[in-house]
Scaffold this active site. Sequence first.
Site, PDB file in Angstrom:
ATOM      1  N   CYS A  93      35.928  23.298  74.260  1.00 54.01           N
ATOM      2  CA  CYS A  93      36.892  23.572  73.190  1.00 54.01           C
ATOM      3  C   CYS A  93      36.554  22.780  71.940  1.00 54.01           C
ATOM      4  O   CYS A  93      36.352  21.568  71.993  1.00 54.01           O
ATOM      5  CB  CYS A  93      38.286  23.121  73.604  1.00 54.01           C
ATOM      6  SG  CYS A  93      38.946  23.999  74.977  1.00 54.01           S
ATOM      7  N   CYS A 116      38.196  19.823  64.788  1.00 53.48           N
ATOM      8  CA  CYS A 116      37.459  20.954  65.372  1.00 53.48           C
ATOM      9  C   CYS A 116      36.138  21.191  64.641  1.00 53.48           C
ATOM     10  O   CYS A 116      36.105  21.284  63.411  1.00 53.48           O
ATOM     11  CB  CYS A 116      38.322  22.216  65.307  1.00 53.48           C
ATOM     12  SG  CYS A 116      37.490  23.665  65.986  1.00 53.48           S
ATOM     13  N   CYS A 164      41.168  22.699  60.862  1.00 54.78           N
ATOM     14  CA  CYS A 164      41.715  21.642  61.729  1.00 54.78           C
ATOM     15  C   CYS A 164      40.753  20.458  61.722  1.00 54.78           C
ATOM     16  O   CYS A 164      39.540  20.616  61.875  1.00 54.78           O
ATOM     17  CB  CYS A 164      41.908  22.161  63.151  1.00 54.78           C
ATOM     18  SG  CYS A 164      43.057  23.553  63.242  1.00 54.78           S
ATOM     19  N   GLU A 183      29.677  32.650  68.747  1.00 55.49           N
ATOM     20  CA  GLU A 183      29.434  32.149  70.099  1.00 55.49           C
ATOM     21  C   GLU A 183      30.446  32.683  71.105  1.00 55.49           C
ATOM     22  O   GLU A 183      31.606  32.935  70.772  1.00 55.49           O
ATOM     23  CB  GLU A 183      29.483  30.625  70.091  1.00 55.49           C
ATOM     24  CG  GLU A 183      28.310  30.055  69.319  1.00 55.49           C
ATOM     25  CD  GLU A 183      28.419  28.571  69.074  1.00 55.49           C
ATOM     26  OE1 GLU A 183      27.481  27.869  69.399  1.00 55.49           O
ATOM     27  OE2 GLU A 183      29.463  28.136  68.564  1.00 55.49           O
TER      28      GLU A 183
HETATM   29  N1  SAH Z   1      42.090  29.182  66.209  1.00 56.31           N
HETATM   30  C1  SAH Z   1      42.670  29.342  67.515  1.00 56.31           C
HETATM   31  C2  SAH Z   1      41.658  29.771  68.539  1.00 56.31           C
HETATM   32  C3  SAH Z   1      40.638  28.698  68.901  1.00 56.31           C
HETATM   33  S1  SAH Z   1      41.130  27.983  70.396  1.00 56.31           S
HETATM   34  C4  SAH Z   1      43.388  28.067  67.918  1.00 56.31           C
HETATM   35  O1  SAH Z   1      43.142  27.036  67.322  1.00 56.31           O
HETATM   36  O2  SAH Z   1      44.219  28.120  68.804  1.00 56.31           O
HETATM   37  C5  SAH Z   1      40.290  26.494  70.417  1.00 56.31           C
HETATM   38  C6  SAH Z   1      41.128  25.398  71.069  1.00 56.31           C
HETATM   39  O3  SAH Z   1      40.330  24.212  71.079  1.00 56.31           O
HETATM   40  C7  SAH Z   1      42.371  25.080  70.266  1.00 56.31           C
HETATM   41  O4  SAH Z   1      43.437  24.834  71.134  1.00 56.31           O
HETATM   42  C8  SAH Z   1      41.998  23.795  69.548  1.00 56.31           C
HETATM   43  O5  SAH Z   1      43.126  23.010  69.278  1.00 56.31           O
HETATM   44  C9  SAH Z   1      41.073  23.145  70.551  1.00 56.31           C
HETATM   45  N2  SAH Z   1      40.132  22.208  69.946  1.00 56.31           N
HETATM   46  C10 SAH Z   1      39.647  22.212  68.690  1.00 56.31           C
HETATM   47  N3  SAH Z   1      38.810  21.179  68.507  1.00 56.31           N
HETATM   48  C11 SAH Z   1      38.763  20.511  69.671  1.00 56.31           C
HETATM   49  C12 SAH Z   1      38.054  19.364  70.129  1.00 56.31           C
HETATM   50  N4  SAH Z   1      37.202  18.722  69.344  1.00 56.31           N
HETATM   51  N5  SAH Z   1      38.245  18.958  71.403  1.00 56.31           N
HETATM   52  C13 SAH Z   1      39.074  19.623  72.219  1.00 56.31           C
HETATM   53  N6  SAH Z   1      39.752  20.721  71.855  1.00 56.31           N
HETATM   54  C14 SAH Z   1      39.608  21.164  70.606  1.00 56.31           C
END
Ligand code: SAH
Length: 373
Positions: free
Chosen positions: A351, A126, A123, A99
């Site tokens: 995000c 996520c 994570c 995506e």
């Molecule tokens: N793997 C890398 C690149 C992805 S960035 C990283 O984690 O930094 C995606 C961002 O969205 C990250 O900062 C992550 O912490 C955030 N994120 C993940 N799940 C989320 C959620 N459910 N709500 C808001 N932010 C989220």
Amino acid sequence: MPIAPETVSRVEWLGLTSQQFGAYIAGFGLPAYRGRQIFQALHRRFVTSVEAIHELPQGVRTALAAEADLEPLRPVQVFEAADGTRRYLFTVRGGHAVETVWIPDGRRVTLCLSSQAGCPMGCAFCATATLGLQRNLTAGEIVAQVLYVLRDTGRRPGPAQSANVNVVLMGMGEPLLNYSHVMQALRVMADPFGLHIVPRRVTLSTVGIVPKIIALGRETDRPHLAVSLTAATDALRNRLMPVNLTYPLAALQQACLAFPRHSGEYITFEYVLLDGINDSEADARALLRWLSPLRARNAAKINLIPYNPAPGIPFRPSPPERIAHFQAVLRAKGVPTYLRRPRGRDIFAACGMLAATAGPTTTCCPTGQPKLT
Ligand code: SAH
């Protein structure tokens, strides 16, 4: 992780810089200016077939057509949110979903790219993590996300236009686990004969792969660094982000301290606020403590990200008052702290929501949350 064999059957045109493309095309006995013509047609006019490069003699077009795969992404669906954000769902060779998100903001626009199909980091909050890692994307597949979306939205690059385009590697995947392809994609995007989106307009976000942060710091042309922190104690971060078991907070802090910054440059720390988990005043103070050596060097900026609920993920967003208080505690100590406005939540584009869903559904979110329809 190696690229699956089905993805490297031919030279990937979109993964080459103009100079590399010139060298490749010389192998067909073509002069350098032909290489530049083709490169510009691909990266400036967004043509998707050699046939459409009319400057080339017919014989050359026919000879090259069999060599080129100019559409490594197969579009599946585009979702447009009420706020103008668009989520593009593609498949790549092998059938994996990827995506890309287009986030307009006045005259500026941010393109959020994926670096892997799925993600191995696990994570807890996520949605992408639920997919696991399918495979690394190639440089051409990363570049093609930009080309496709700019073409679809009617943007034409060139120095003036690209000045309004920012790129963030914050889509699916962990970019530092696909280091060489990501860096090659950034070189192609920066090419002055093509998109000319230079690394200073790019932000790479990582969960904190310490040796790769160190490697990134040694690059002459590199994107800005963002680190997804989300917890400032090892006990909590181990639970939320398993990467912390391998690279705990002390090691991450060392790598960030040693990261060579340009003057005025910050490292951005992203902190997803989860109701009752990491959003108390004590959590804000723990964050200040962890940041203190970085603050002393004016090296840190914080982006607070309200948690975006996704189906099957057992967290809730923090109430707005708690978010405001958390931000105030950090700001009171002089840390530049911003609240990221969620964009495209209604189409699962925000995000942490990228999970290759075919479309917004009526799935109910965790208790007490509004339905995302
Ligand atoms: N793997 C890398 C690149 C992805 S960035 C990283 O984690 O930094 C995606 C961002 O969205 C990250 O900062 C992550 O912490 C955030 N994120 C993940 N799940 C989320 C959620 N459910 N709500 C808001 N932010 C989220």
